[in-house]
Design an enzyme around this catalytic site. Structure first.
Site, PDB file in Angstrom:
ATOM      1  N   GLU A 144       2.905  15.278 -34.597  1.00 51.60           N
ATOM      2  CA  GLU A 144       1.955  14.546 -33.764  1.00 51.60           C
ATOM      3  C   GLU A 144       1.339  13.351 -34.489  1.00 51.60           C
ATOM      4  O   GLU A 144       1.112  12.290 -33.880  1.00 51.60           O
ATOM      5  CB  GLU A 144       0.861  15.488 -33.265  1.00 51.60           C
ATOM      6  CG  GLU A 144       1.297  16.471 -32.200  1.00 51.60           C
ATOM      7  CD  GLU A 144       2.112  17.642 -32.743  1.00 51.60           C
ATOM      8  OE1 GLU A 144       2.757  18.351 -31.951  1.00 51.60           O
ATOM      9  OE2 GLU A 144       2.100  17.836 -33.990  1.00 51.60           O
ATOM     10  N   HIS A 154      -2.929  26.987 -26.091  1.00 48.15           N
ATOM     11  CA  HIS A 154      -2.342  26.245 -24.971  1.00 48.15           C
ATOM     12  C   HIS A 154      -3.294  26.072 -23.787  1.00 48.15           C
ATOM     13  O   HIS A 154      -2.849  25.777 -22.677  1.00 48.15           O
ATOM     14  CB  HIS A 154      -1.065  26.947 -24.478  1.00 48.15           C
ATOM     15  CG  HIS A 154       0.026  27.003 -25.499  1.00 48.15           C
ATOM     16  ND1 HIS A 154       0.128  28.025 -26.421  1.00 48.15           N
ATOM     17  CD2 HIS A 154       1.054  26.152 -25.773  1.00 48.15           C
ATOM     18  CE1 HIS A 154       1.183  27.813 -27.201  1.00 48.15           C
ATOM     19  NE2 HIS A 154       1.754  26.680 -26.825  1.00 48.15           N
TER      20      HIS A 154
END
Length: 373
Positions: free
Chosen positions: A107, A177
């Protein structure tokens, strides 16, 4: 009854209904949601419309951006074959591997690469596969992207960077998540933070972010990808950044949310009206940073009561910023203390998600309490 079972019985007593004796508790269905989707009736563009869910509306927006701007590129983990949520389906086949491509699982590298592209004059649209994994890129976003224009006196900038990130409760995502990290980035001057509530706003706000002159983080509530369906204009249109939307007008209580929580609040407004004759004004903030203080203040001065609801934890959630600013600007108009209904100060749980998220029952209780104050 043993002490542990007594405690468990108390813990599982939800909305005054014991769940221990339920063969199939209402929160056990993975395909069930804690909200009812309220279609968007505020359509900002004319012309042909198609029934699209939210991920299809996002795909449509990306398609239009790539078609309009030859420098635009879309990249991230697995976006080449459509991405884990299918938001980039068909784009690589249409525009080629040099404009829609996969990246390594890094990322920090994704955002850093995007900054470099934007500084070089390209339009960079990056995807972080889950907002929960945006934190390795925190340094690039906060210390590089957000400060680039300021530190060089506007000689250079990376304003053509948009970072997409699926966020929020999904029913079974748990602590890696289902997080809502918008407040972390709202503390950072130089970024714009956006979260839509459905397909129409997702398309218009995403195109506005892509065309904006500042770097934007576009959080997409993942539970809405397939559950939210609207009649979406298929042509190009934008929804202005920094403007809130009054979804339901009201006179007694101002209730403020963003993303999925707007639909919870719409249902709360209906219940409050039908069951208690309480009129709630529901406001979708849409843009977290910069947020629309004018619309909020106008509503608060009319109703005198404010409830702010978001899925993120209570402490230092963005609701705290709203509450403080409203108190500073509208103190003499308030009839009751500002109330927040939020997630709790714990990691996002898995099987106890129904107790964590701000449900319609928790929000309705807040409405009744604030009116009785």
């Amino acid at each position: 009854m043993t002490a542990w079972k007594s405690s468990l019985t108390l813990f599982l007593r939800y909305n005054n209904v014991s769940l221990l004796n339920c063969k199939k508790p209402h929160f056990s269905r993975r395909n069930a949601a804690h909200f009812t989707y309220h279609p968007d009736t505020n359509v900002p563009a004319d012309g042909e419309k198609h029934k699209l869910n939210m991920y299809q509306a996002i795909t449509n927006a990306l398609d239009l951006a790539l078609e309009k701007d030859p420098t635009a590129v879309v990249f991230g983990e697995d976006v080449g074959f459509g991405g884990v949520f299918r938001c980039t389906m068909g784009l690589q086949q249409k525009y080629g591997k040099d404009r829609v491509f996969n990246t390594p699982l890094c990322e920090q590298g994704i955002v850093g690469f995007g900054i470099g592209l934007a500084v070089s004059g390209a339009t960079a649209i990056s995807e972080i596969q889950f907002a929960d994994y945006i934190f390795p890129a925190f340094d690039q976003l906060v210390n590089e992207a957000a400060k680039y224009r300021y530190r060089c006196g506007n000689e250079f900038n990376c304003g053509k960077l948009t970072v997409r990130a699926p966020c929020g409760a999904v029913g079974h995502g748990a602590h890696y998540h289902s997080q809502s990290p918008e407040a972390y980035f709202a503390h950072t001057p130089g970024l714009k933070i956006v979260m839509p509530r459905g397909p129409i706003k997702a398309k218009g706000l995403l195109l506005a972010c892509i065309e904006d002159e500042d770097p934007c983080i576009f959080f997409e509530p993942k539970v809405l990808y397939r559950s939210a369906v609207d009649e979406v204009p298929i042509g190009h249109f934008t929804v202005p950044l920094g403007q809130a939307d009054v979804v339901i007008p009201g006179s007694d209580v101002t209730v403020i949310g963003w993303g999925t929580q707007v639909h919870v609040l719409c249902e709360v407004a209906q219940m409050a009206k039908e069951q208690h004759n309480i009129s709630c004004e529901v406001i979708d903030l849409m843009t977290i940073l910069p947020w629309d203080s004018e619309t909020i203040f106008k509503s608060v001065k009319k109703t005198g009561r404010v409830i702010i609801s978001h899925e993120a934890p209570l402490t230092c959630g963005f609701g705290a910023e709203l509450a403080t600013t409203i108190q500073e600007e509208c103190f003499l108009n308030l009839e009751a203390p500002i109330t927040r209904v939020t997630g709790f100060d714990t990691p996002f749980p898995h099987i106890f998600e129904p107790f964590y998220i701000p449900t319609k029952w928790r929000c309705l209780e807040a409405v009744l309490d604030i009116v009785k104050f």
